[in-house]
Design a protein around this motif. Structure first.
Motif, short mmCIF file in Angstrom:
data_model
loop_
_atom_site.label_atom_id
_atom_site.label_comp_id
_atom_site.label_asym_id
_atom_site.label_seq_id
_atom_site.Cartn_x
_atom_site.Cartn_y
_atom_site.Cartn_z
N THR A 16 0.83 -1.20 0.00
CA THR A 16 0.00 0.00 0.00
C THR A 16 0.87 1.25 0.00
OG1 THR A 16 -1.78 1.27 0.99
CG2 THR A 16 -0.42 -0.03 2.53
N ASP A 17 0.53 2.11 -0.92
CA ASP A 17 1.20 3.41 -1.06
C ASP A 17 0.40 4.51 -0.38
OD1 ASP A 17 2.52 1.79 -3.34
OD2 ASP A 17 3.61 3.70 -3.42
N ALA A 18 -0.62 4.12 0.39
CA ALA A 18 -1.58 5.11 0.89
C ALA A 18 -1.05 6.01 2.00
CB ALA A 18 -2.85 4.40 1.37
N ARG A 19 0.01 5.61 2.69
CA ARG A 19 0.51 6.41 3.82
C ARG A 19 0.74 7.86 3.44
NH1 ARG A 19 2.39 10.01 5.92
NH2 ARG A 19 4.06 10.22 7.45
N GLY A 20 1.36 8.10 2.29
CA GLY A 20 1.70 9.46 1.88
C GLY A 20 0.51 10.23 1.29
N ILE A 21 -0.60 9.55 1.10
CA ILE A 21 -1.74 10.19 0.43
C ILE A 21 -2.93 10.33 1.39
CG2 ILE A 21 -3.31 10.00 -1.57
CD1 ILE A 21 -1.11 7.97 -2.69
N GLU A 22 -3.26 9.21 2.03
CA GLU A 22 -4.46 9.19 2.89
C GLU A 22 -4.12 9.13 4.37
OE1 GLU A 22 -6.38 5.68 1.32
OE2 GLU A 22 -7.20 6.75 -0.40
N GLY A 23 -2.84 8.94 4.68
CA GLY A 23 -2.43 8.87 6.09
C GLY A 23 -2.25 7.43 6.57
N LEU A 24 -1.62 7.32 7.74
CA LEU A 24 -1.24 6.00 8.26
C LEU A 24 -2.45 5.12 8.58
CD1 LEU A 24 1.30 4.37 9.03
CD2 LEU A 24 0.97 5.18 11.37
N ASP A 25 -3.47 5.69 9.22
CA ASP A 25 -4.61 4.86 9.62
C ASP A 25 -5.33 4.30 8.39
OD1 ASP A 25 -4.06 5.26 12.26
OD2 ASP A 25 -5.40 6.98 12.47
N ALA A 26 -5.47 5.14 7.38
CA ALA A 26 -6.12 4.68 6.15
C ALA A 26 -5.28 3.59 5.49
CB ALA A 26 -6.33 5.85 5.20
N ALA A 27 -3.95 3.74 5.55
CA ALA A 27 -3.07 2.73 4.94
C ALA A 27 -3.23 1.40 5.66
CB ALA A 27 -1.62 3.21 5.00
N ILE A 28 -3.36 1.46 6.99
CA ILE A 28 -3.55 0.22 7.76
C ILE A 28 -4.90 -0.42 7.41
CG2 ILE A 28 -3.80 -0.74 10.10
CD1 ILE A 28 -1.71 1.39 11.01
N ASP A 29 -5.93 0.40 7.29
CA ASP A 29 -7.26 -0.13 6.91
C ASP A 29 -7.21 -0.79 5.54
OD1 ASP A 29 -8.37 0.64 9.26
OD2 ASP A 29 -9.30 2.48 8.46
N ARG A 30 -6.53 -0.14 4.62
CA ARG A 30 -6.40 -0.74 3.28
C ARG A 30 -5.68 -2.08 3.38
NH1 ARG A 30 -6.28 1.92 -1.84
NH2 ARG A 30 -7.29 3.95 -1.80
N ALA A 31 -4.59 -2.10 4.13
CA ALA A 31 -3.81 -3.35 4.24
C ALA A 31 -4.68 -4.48 4.80
CB ALA A 31 -2.59 -3.11 5.13
N LYS A 32 -5.54 -4.15 5.74
CA LYS A 32 -6.43 -5.18 6.32
C LYS A 32 -7.34 -5.75 5.22
CE LYS A 32 -6.75 -3.55 11.07
NZ LYS A 32 -7.40 -2.52 11.87
N ALA A 33 -7.86 -4.87 4.40
CA ALA A 33 -8.75 -5.32 3.31
C ALA A 33 -7.97 -6.19 2.32
CB ALA A 33 -9.36 -4.12 2.60
N TYR A 34 -6.72 -5.84 2.08
CA TYR A 34 -5.91 -6.62 1.12
C TYR A 34 -5.59 -8.01 1.70
CZ TYR A 34 -5.17 -1.85 -0.72
OH TYR A 34 -5.34 -0.57 -1.19
N VAL A 35 -5.40 -8.06 3.01
CA VAL A 35 -5.16 -9.36 3.67
C VAL A 35 -6.42 -10.22 3.55
CG1 VAL A 35 -4.71 -10.50 5.89
CG2 VAL A 35 -3.38 -8.47 5.23
N ASP A 36 -7.57 -9.60 3.78
CA ASP A 36 -8.84 -10.35 3.64
C ASP A 36 -9.01 -10.87 2.21
OD1 ASP A 36 -9.38 -9.89 6.28
OD2 ASP A 36 -10.77 -8.22 5.92
N ALA A 37 -8.45 -10.13 1.26
CA ALA A 37 -8.57 -10.53 -0.15
C ALA A 37 -7.58 -11.62 -0.53
CB ALA A 37 -8.38 -9.32 -1.05
#
Ligand SMILES: C[C@](O)(C(=O)O)[C@H](CC(=O)O)C(=O)O
Ligand SMILES: [Mg+2]
Length: 305
Positions: free
Chosen positions: A165-186
């Motif tokens: 996830t490249d989201a840390r620099g765009i949406e922030g750390l918490d959003a990046a962690i949420d994205r990562a959780k969704a990717y793990v579920d996938a």
């Protein structure tokens, strides 16, 4: 002749070893190899794996890292590198080279190339280095489709699907962690936490995610250069040094070329060169006598040797 022209370890065994390493509690260190010869050095020095960087494959072709390289070029380089090493190879598959169905094809091609795992990132196309400003990410559900497609295409269940996830620099750390959780579920087995700032961010990511995590210790980027010991203490499972060997080699090559241009000879550079005898040792040159006893029947002499 086992292990001479190509490494003896099968792709299946390398994938098993990578899985085991990620679950071992010991940080798996994967320096980037800009060519197969560097991969041999990485193995000899005792690292746990080899990384094939998209930035390096691009730079090697004198291109910026903006998604210009093709799956064929990247997989070809990966195959050349995987062929000569007993270590597992993790490769950078950028955004998957297209739509989710292309990400699926990417996985099958990389499996055939003998690779142990690949990472797919949630950037848009054209992508850019994760440590630059101005990145953009696709909606999380689009990346979820990428990861699902990649995971479903696996024929070897041990092939590691790593979601970056490249989201840390765009949406922030918490959003990046949420994205990562969704990717793990996938179906992601490993999460690449791109461009975190400092130790506290790595710790926060570790606390938020249940699967193995990979740190990117690229130079001149947005992340502090954290030592392997500290990353392991934080609970990270893998680290890449993606462009390091290329940067070292290019720095030396530039300095050497400038000196030759100025002095008209490389004579003053010999102690900064890999000696012919060391190169031959790395190539296992002498062992080629197993094919033909007339192959390695010389002594290394001559200027500077
Ligand atoms: C890891 C990476 O994706 C790579 O291609 O090696 C790059 C590294 C770099 O450009 O320094 C990235 O972090 O985007
Ligand atoms: Mg890359």
């Amino acid at each position: 002749m086992t292990g001479l022209i190509a490494a003896a370890t099968s792709a299946a065994d390398k994938r098993k070893a990578f899985r085991a390493g990620l679950g071992s509690g010991t940080l798996q260190r994967l320096p980037g190899a800009f060519n197969p010869l560097v991969a041999k050095l990485i193995q000899e020095i005792g690292f746990e794996g080899v990384y094939v960087s998209g930035a390096v494959v691009s730079a090697d072709l004198a291109l910026p890292d903006i998604g210009l390289t093709t799956l064929t070029e990247v997989a070809g380089r990966g195959q050349q590198i995987a062929r000569v090493t007993d270590l597992p190879v993790l490769i950078d598959a950028d955004t998957g080279f297209g739509e989710p169905m292309s990400a699926a094809r990417t996985v099958t091609v990389l499996e055939d190339a003998g690779i142990a795992g690949c990472h797919l990132e949630d950037q848009v196309n054209p992508k850019r280095c994760g440590h630059l400003d101005g990145k953009a990410v696709v909606p999380a559900d689009e990346m979820v489709r990428r990861i699902r497609a990649a995971a479903s295409a696996r024929r070897d269940p041990n092939f590691v699907i790593c979601a970056r996830t490249d989201a840390r620099g765009i949406e922030g750390l918490d959003a990046a962690i949420d994205r990562a959780k969704a990717y793990v579920d996938a179906g992601a087995d490993l999460v690449f936490t791109e461009a975190l700032a400092d130790e506290s961010e790595f710790e926060k990511f570790r606390a938020g995610i249940a699967v193995p995590l990979l740190a990117n210790m690229t130079e001149f980027g947005k992340s502090d250069l954290i030592s392997a010991t500290t990353l392991q203490d934080i609970g990270y499972n893998a680290v890449i040094y993606p462009v390091t060997t290329l940067r070292l080699a290019m720095y030396a090559a530039e300095a050497g070329l400038r000196q030759i241009a100025e002095e008209g000879t490389q004579a003053g550079l010999l102690d900064r060169m890999q000696h012919r005898s060391r190169l031959y040792e790395l190539l296992d040159y002498e062992r080629y006598n197993e094919f033909d006893s007339g192959i390695f029947n010389f002594r290394i002499e001559g200027s500077g040797s």
